[in-house]
Write an enzyme that holds these catalytic residues in place. Structure first.
Site, PDB file in Angstrom:
ATOM      1  N   ILE A  12       9.043  21.734 -18.467  1.00 12.95           N
ATOM      2  CA  ILE A  12       9.235  21.620 -19.916  1.00 12.95           C
ATOM      3  C   ILE A  12      10.387  22.513 -20.374  1.00 12.95           C
ATOM      4  O   ILE A  12      10.956  22.312 -21.442  1.00 12.95           O
ATOM      5  CB  ILE A  12       7.936  21.986 -20.676  1.00 12.95           C
ATOM      6  CG1 ILE A  12       8.029  21.603 -22.162  1.00 12.95           C
ATOM      7  CG2 ILE A  12       7.639  23.471 -20.574  1.00 12.95           C
ATOM      8  CD1 ILE A  12       8.100  20.137 -22.427  1.00 12.95           C
ATOM      9  N   SER A  13      10.739  23.478 -19.558  1.00 10.73           N
ATOM     10  CA  SER A  13      11.747  24.469 -19.927  1.00 10.73           C
ATOM     11  C   SER A  13      13.144  24.011 -19.540  1.00 10.73           C
ATOM     12  O   SER A  13      13.487  23.925 -18.358  1.00 10.73           O
ATOM     13  CB  SER A  13      11.433  25.799 -19.234  1.00 10.73           C
ATOM     14  OG  SER A  13      12.540  26.665 -19.262  1.00 10.73           O
ATOM     15  N   LEU A  14      13.938  23.734 -20.558  1.00  5.75           N
ATOM     16  CA  LEU A  14      15.326  23.348 -20.327  1.00  5.75           C
ATOM     17  C   LEU A  14      16.096  24.462 -19.628  1.00  5.75           C
ATOM     18  O   LEU A  14      16.913  24.211 -18.741  1.00  5.75           O
ATOM     19  CB  LEU A  14      15.986  22.979 -21.661  1.00  5.75           C
ATOM     20  CG  LEU A  14      17.456  22.602 -21.669  1.00  5.75           C
ATOM     21  CD1 LEU A  14      17.795  21.550 -20.625  1.00  5.75           C
ATOM     22  CD2 LEU A  14      17.851  22.122 -23.055  1.00  5.75           C
TER      23      LEU A  14
END
Length: 194
Positions: A12-14
């Site tokens: 989920i973490s860009l």
């Protein structure tokens, strides 16, 4: 003797995507190895009383521009995922299957690319299955593994262990016992590996 980088991340973490894309190259260059540490970022935030940058509109607007700058500068394929915020619980559980099968780097690349280069919704079972098949995995096997109690428990325990170690966001990297937070700290990680 080559060093190891502990890499804590969630799809989920860009910032984790950018960190992954750059860290794999950095480790090839320095001869270091990556110890992949999948975790659930939402669980880390909850345990630390932290919140997503989305909760601060001005910060989020700046971050979107900053990520675009990083993508251009480092030549990393990128688009802001139209499905963001999507759930990564299933695919993070799948990461533990990939670790046990010795296929974590291919799995990470498939999931990060699907999320942040191709803009796919990783909360959709149909999409996950397609991503897995396209990446050469047996989607039926991996999708079933995502439901296994041991992989569910592994994600919970890994997230708790990350918090105990001092992780408060993603990506977080350790070289020896020194913590580095954020994909924009890889210059310091490289110095620690040399």
């Amino acid at each position: 003797m080559s060093k190891t980088v502990d890499f804590y991340y969630d799809y989920i973490s860009l910032a984790s995507y950018f960190g992954f894309m750059r860290l794999t190259e950095l480790c090839r260059k320095t001869g270091a190895t990556i110890n992949y540490k999948p975790m659930l970022l939402g669980g880390v935030f909850k345990a630390n009383g932290n919140t997503s940058p989305l909760t601060v509109p001005a910060k989020w607007e700046w971050m979107k521009k900053d990520f675009a700058r990083h993508a251009e500068y480092y030549g990393i394929p990128y688009q802001l995922n139209p499905h963001f915020v999507f759930s990564t619980v299933s695919v993070m559980r799948g990461a533990f299957w990939a670790l046990s099968e010795g296929r974590i780097e291919d799995y990470n690349r498939a999931m990060f690319t699907a999320a942040w280069a191709d803009g796919k919704d990783l909360s959709s079972a149909d999409v996950i299955s397609e991503v897995l098949s396209d990446a050469g995995f047996d989607a039926t096997v991996v999708m079933e593994a995502m439901t296994h109690p041991e992989n569910k428990q592994a994600l919970i325990q890994a997230t708790e262990a990350a918090v105990e170690r001092g992780v408060f966001g993603a990506p977080t990297l350790f070289v020896d016992d020194e913590i580095y937070f954020g994909q924009d700290r890889l210059g310091w990680v490289e110095r620690a590996l040399l």
